[in-house]
Each structure stands twice: as structure tokens, then as C-alpha cells.
Design a protein around this motif. Structure first.
Motif, mmCIF file in Angstrom:
data_model
loop_
_atom_site.group_PDB
_atom_site.id
_atom_site.type_symbol
_atom_site.label_atom_id
_atom_site.label_comp_id
_atom_site.label_asym_id
_atom_site.label_seq_id
_atom_site.Cartn_x
_atom_site.Cartn_y
_atom_site.Cartn_z
ATOM 1 N N MET A 1 38.677 25.260 35.845
ATOM 2 C CA MET A 1 38.909 26.267 36.667
ATOM 3 C C MET A 1 40.185 25.945 37.349
ATOM 4 S SD MET A 1 36.512 27.583 39.842
ATOM 5 C CE MET A 1 35.329 26.300 39.392
ATOM 6 N N THR A 2 40.940 27.109 37.530
ATOM 7 C CA THR A 2 41.977 27.244 38.384
ATOM 8 C C THR A 2 42.151 27.436 39.948
ATOM 9 O OG1 THR A 2 42.586 29.405 37.798
ATOM 10 C CG2 THR A 2 43.447 27.989 36.315
ATOM 11 N N GLN A 3 42.984 27.308 40.430
ATOM 12 C CA GLN A 3 42.932 27.598 41.890
ATOM 13 C C GLN A 3 42.615 29.128 42.256
ATOM 14 O OE1 GLN A 3 42.898 25.076 44.184
ATOM 15 N NE2 GLN A 3 42.887 26.142 45.890
ATOM 16 N N ALA A 4 43.284 29.873 41.333
ATOM 17 C CA ALA A 4 43.240 31.431 41.487
ATOM 18 C C ALA A 4 41.778 31.912 41.084
ATOM 19 C CB ALA A 4 44.013 32.029 40.349
ATOM 20 N N GLN A 5 41.090 31.125 40.335
ATOM 21 C CA GLN A 5 39.858 31.423 39.841
ATOM 22 C C GLN A 5 38.748 31.134 41.310
ATOM 23 O OE1 GLN A 5 39.248 29.376 36.567
ATOM 24 N NE2 GLN A 5 39.434 31.354 35.077
ATOM 25 N N LEU A 6 39.048 30.262 41.862
ATOM 26 C CA LEU A 6 38.036 29.774 42.937
ATOM 27 C C LEU A 6 37.336 30.862 43.816
ATOM 28 C CD1 LEU A 6 36.359 27.519 44.116
ATOM 29 C CD2 LEU A 6 38.430 26.982 45.784
ATOM 30 N N PRO A 7 38.408 31.779 44.347
ATOM 31 C CA PRO A 7 37.712 32.943 45.179
ATOM 32 C C PRO A 7 36.820 34.047 44.960
ATOM 33 C CG PRO A 7 39.856 32.955 45.615
ATOM 34 C CD PRO A 7 39.627 31.896 44.326
ATOM 35 N N TYR A 8 37.174 33.926 43.218
ATOM 36 C CA TYR A 8 36.040 34.977 42.301
ATOM 37 C C TYR A 8 34.868 33.983 42.048
ATOM 38 C CZ TYR A 8 40.069 38.028 41.785
ATOM 39 O OH TYR A 8 41.388 38.542 42.189
ATOM 40 N N VAL A 9 34.870 32.827 42.086
ATOM 41 C CA VAL A 9 33.629 31.910 41.713
ATOM 42 C C VAL A 9 32.858 31.952 42.805
ATOM 43 C CG1 VAL A 9 32.850 29.620 41.224
ATOM 44 C CG2 VAL A 9 34.710 30.480 40.140
ATOM 45 N N LEU A 10 33.337 31.664 43.950
ATOM 46 C CA LEU A 10 32.688 31.671 45.419
ATOM 47 C C LEU A 10 31.859 33.256 45.565
ATOM 48 C CD1 LEU A 10 34.914 29.686 47.591
ATOM 49 C CD2 LEU A 10 32.860 28.987 46.566
ATOM 50 N N LEU A 11 32.869 34.251 45.161
ATOM 51 C CA LEU A 11 32.158 35.618 45.402
ATOM 52 C C LEU A 11 31.088 35.741 44.414
ATOM 53 C CD1 LEU A 11 32.597 38.355 46.647
ATOM 54 C CD2 LEU A 11 34.255 38.940 44.606
ATOM 55 N N TYR A 12 31.150 35.233 43.153
ATOM 56 C CA TYR A 12 30.048 35.301 42.137
ATOM 57 C C TYR A 12 28.827 34.458 42.645
ATOM 58 C CZ TYR A 12 27.939 35.982 37.425
ATOM 59 O OH TYR A 12 27.312 36.466 36.796
ATOM 60 N N LEU A 13 28.950 33.322 43.336
ATOM 61 C CA LEU A 13 28.135 32.470 43.980
ATOM 62 C C LEU A 13 27.349 33.340 45.056
ATOM 63 C CD1 LEU A 13 29.433 28.823 43.652
ATOM 64 C CD2 LEU A 13 27.690 29.960 42.331
ATOM 65 N N ALA A 14 28.146 33.660 46.184
ATOM 66 C CA ALA A 14 27.539 34.641 47.174
ATOM 67 C C ALA A 14 26.703 35.799 46.625
ATOM 68 C CB ALA A 14 28.802 35.115 48.151
ATOM 69 N N SER A 15 27.295 36.424 45.504
ATOM 70 C CA SER A 15 26.366 37.718 44.760
ATOM 71 C C SER A 15 25.061 37.171 44.386
ATOM 72 C CB SER A 15 27.304 38.286 43.828
ATOM 73 O OG SER A 15 26.704 39.120 43.096
ATOM 74 N N THR A 16 25.161 36.083 44.024
ATOM 75 C CA THR A 16 23.920 35.402 43.169
ATOM 76 C C THR A 16 23.056 35.052 44.372
ATOM 77 O OG1 THR A 16 24.979 34.705 41.209
ATOM 78 C CG2 THR A 16 22.894 33.381 41.594
ATOM 79 N N PHE A 17 23.229 34.385 45.629
ATOM 80 C CA PHE A 17 22.565 34.199 46.603
ATOM 81 C C PHE A 17 22.051 35.345 47.272
ATOM 82 C CE2 PHE A 17 22.234 33.610 51.081
ATOM 83 C CZ PHE A 17 21.392 32.426 51.089
ATOM 84 N N LEU A 18 22.874 36.508 47.180
ATOM 85 C CA LEU A 18 22.313 37.630 48.125
ATOM 86 C C LEU A 18 21.446 38.442 47.233
ATOM 87 C CD1 LEU A 18 25.590 39.139 49.716
ATOM 88 C CD2 LEU A 18 23.588 38.169 50.871
ATOM 89 N N SER A 19 21.533 38.121 46.062
ATOM 90 C CA SER A 19 20.596 38.717 44.975
ATOM 91 C C SER A 19 19.174 38.057 45.335
ATOM 92 C CB SER A 19 21.069 38.577 43.506
ATOM 93 O OG SER A 19 19.969 39.022 42.618
#
Length: 115
Positions: A1-19
């Protein structure tokens, strides 16, 4: 995973948590007695739960701008962990050996993919 992908991964994890939080809200609403069908569907927990589901869908779509398609299901699997923790802490569900083994396999799968 690249540094540029990290915010998107965190967004995905937040989405999964909120779900997972929205699932808790819907289960809490389902456990309550309602006067009629309209009251059941206009309960604030139901409205907020489904609103969160819609929001999570949009967040997940946004996260896929930077998350590769083969990583999404691995990130989505963290939802099983959240739901289990919520089930044990909020709903006082019991953990048994099979459930613990299943969670261990999920964690192992995430770890293997991450390495």
C-alpha cells in the motif's frame, strides 16, 4: 500500500465501522415494542440506521477511488470484528469456541493479506 492510498483505506475502515454501528441501531430498534407499523419505521434508530447505511455506501464508493478492488473485501471483513465486539458488549451475547475460532481465522486472513 502506498502513502497516497492510506486516507482511502482509513475512509473505508471508517465506513465499515459506521455500517456496524447502524446494524446496532437497527437491532436496538427491532428489540423495542412499537404501537403500529408506522411507529416502527419512523423510530429515530431506524431512520438513523438506514441513513448511516446510505452514507456508508457513499463513503465506500469514495474510498474505492484509492483502494484497489482486491483490498476492499479484506477491509470489509473488519466489520465482523466490530459486530462481534458490539454484540458482546452491548447485547451481552456469549462468545463460544467456534465464534472465537472464526474471528481468529478472519484476523489471520487479514494479517496474511497485509503481509
Amino acid at each position: 500500500m502506498t502513502q497516497a492510498q492510506l486516507p482511502y483505506v482509513l475512509l473505508y475502515l471508517a465506513s465499515t465501522f459506521l455500517s456496524s454501528v447502524s446494524q446496532v441501531l437497527l437491532k436496538k430498534a427491532a428489540m423495542r415494542e412499537h404501537k403500529n407499523l408506522l411507529a416502527e419505521y419512523t423510530d429515530w434508530r431506524v431512520i438513523l440506521g438506514y441513513g448511516l447505511f446510505v452514507g456508508c455506501t457513499l463513503l465506500t464508493m469514495l474510498a474505492y477511488r484509492g483502494v484497489p478492488l482486491n483490498v476492499g473485501p479484506v477491509l470489509e471483513a473488519t466489520g465482523y470484528l466490530y459486530v462481534t465486539v458490539f454484540g458482546v458488549t452491548i447485547f451481552h451475547e456469549r462468545m463460544n469456541g467456534k465464534k472465537a475460532a472464526a474471528l481468529a481465522l478472519i484476523l489471520l486472513g487479514i494479517a496474511v493479506y497485509a503481509l
